[in-house]
Every structure is written in structure tokens, then in C-alpha cells.
Design an enzyme around this catalytic site. Structure first.
Site, short mmCIF file in Angstrom:
data_model
loop_
_atom_site.label_atom_id
_atom_site.label_comp_id
_atom_site.label_asym_id
_atom_site.label_seq_id
_atom_site.Cartn_x
_atom_site.Cartn_y
_atom_site.Cartn_z
N GLY A 195 0.81 -1.21 0.00
CA GLY A 195 0.00 0.00 0.00
C GLY A 195 0.84 1.26 0.00
O GLY A 195 1.32 1.72 -1.05
N CYS A 196 1.06 1.82 1.18
CA CYS A 196 1.73 3.12 1.26
C CYS A 196 3.20 3.07 0.90
O CYS A 196 3.76 4.05 0.40
CB CYS A 196 1.53 3.71 2.66
SG CYS A 196 -0.21 4.10 3.00
#
Length: 211
Positions: A147-148
Site C-alpha cells: 500500500g503506502c
């Protein structure tokens, strides 16, 4: 032995390499993702990554390498993008889940930014700070890999930085997601390395610049 269609078509053929000056970014190592008391916390891979990143931060700070950490937090419900992850909406500024993990805080990052989107670079001063510091090589650590971390890798690449991702300094909820995303960014945008390799590279950089 199976063939790799990406490799056959030239993906991953060129290493990124280490440039003239490194900078270290630490993405979302906050208690909401590291403490098992929270819905998204407690993944063993993330815990391993926090310990290795603290070690890498120590080496970076000793060498004068700029270290930028971030947390994801929102002033209120209307400040959050349309995340599909329900617990993310509980990451309100000032709540315990938005505090840096104590092991990261203890290493005293030079800058701690707050973000609302996946990437440490989106809507923050991270890129400007690294540019001001004449950084050309960004070492990306943090969570979550799929994700990030992935978003931060792509933005660092898009901003023109050389990108290094130490595999043992990033973590995910799921081993397959971790491995697949690192393999993918490794064939496109970044070199996949280790904490020890990055510590050695930082030490070599420090020695070159202390002559």
C-alpha cells in the site's frame, strides 16, 4: 525452470544504483500499524521491519543522512480520502494510533510529517525537503509494502530520485503481497536491498565525504 516474461522483455535489466547523497524516508510506522492493540497492528513482518529500520535510522543519523518519517492522520472524517479500509478512518490526529512507534521515535527522525494519502510525497513537503538537502537517492522503509510503501516508491521514482527498498525494512500483513509487490517495483522502479546493505552504503558514503 520457468521463464520470466518480464525479464525476457527487458524489465529489471538496469540497476538503479546509489547516487551522490542518500535520504531515508520512514512510512507509517505508527502505533495503529505496529501495535497489536489496534485492528491493523501486530503483523510480524511489520514488527521485524520496525526493528531493522530503527537500526538503519541510527546509521543514517550518525552519517548526517536526512531522515523523514510520516504518519497518516486526519483532522476529521471529511479530511480522509475514500479509503476502502475501515480502520483507516479511525486514524484521527492526536489519537494514540497516530503516534510514531516508540522505537522509531527514539531514533529522532529529523522531520515528522502528517499525510492523508498513501504516499509520503503526496501533499507533503517531503520531496522539497529532500531536494533542498541535495538528496538524489531515497531509501524507502515502512509499511504497508503493498500500500503506502509501494505508493511512496512510485512517487519517489516519478520525482526523479534513485530508489532503494531494503526488503527487511518494509512489512505487510501478508507474505505473498509483500513478495509480489517488491518483485514488481524491483523490476520497474527500485533496487531491492537489505538493511545491512544500506547501512554499508551509507557508511561508504560517509567515508567518501569525510576525506
Amino acid at each position: 525452470m520457468t521463464s520470466d516474461v518480464f525479464e525476457e522483455r527487458g524489465y529489471g535489466a538496469l540497476p538503479i544504483g546509489f547516487g551522490e547523497k542518500p535520504g531515508l524516508v520512514v512510512v507509517d510506522f505508527q502505533t495503529g500499524f505496529t501495535d497489536p492493540a489496534f485492528p491493523m497492528g501486530g503483523a510480524p513482518m511489520v514488527d521485524r521491519a520496525v526493528g531493522n529500520t530503527a537500526r538503519l535510522m541510527r546509521a543514517a543519523k550518525a552519517a548526517g543522512v536526512p531522515v523523514i518519517a510520516c504518519v497518516v492522520a486526519f483532522d476529521g472524517p471529511k479530511g480522509a480520502p475514500r479509503w476502502k479500509v475501515a480502520p483507516v478512518h479511525d486514524l484521527l490526529a492526536g489519537t494514540p494510533a497516530t503516534a510514531l512507534d516508540p522505537r522509531i521515535a527514539a531514533e529522532e527522525p529529523d522531520v515528522v510529517l502528517t499525510k492523508t494519502a498513501p504516499s509520503i510525497f503526496f501533499g507533503t513537503a517531503a520531496g522539497a525537503i529532500l531536494t533542498r538537502e541535495r538528496v538524489d537517492t531515497v531509501i524507502v522503509t515502512g509499511c504497508i509494502t503493498s500500500g503506502c510503501v509501494r505508493a511512496s516508491v512510485i512517487d519517489a521514482f516519478s520525482l526523479g530520485f534513485r530508489v532503494q527498498v531494503p526488503e527487511d525494512c518494509v512489512g505487510d500483513h501478508d507474505q505473498a503481497a509483500h513478495d509480489q509487490n517488491l518483485k514488481d517495483v524491483g523490476r520497474r522502479y527500485a533496487d531491492i536491498t537489505t538493511a545491512d546493505e544500506m547501512i554499508a552504503a551509507i557508511d561508504a558514503w560517509r567515508q567518501r565525504n569525510s576525506r
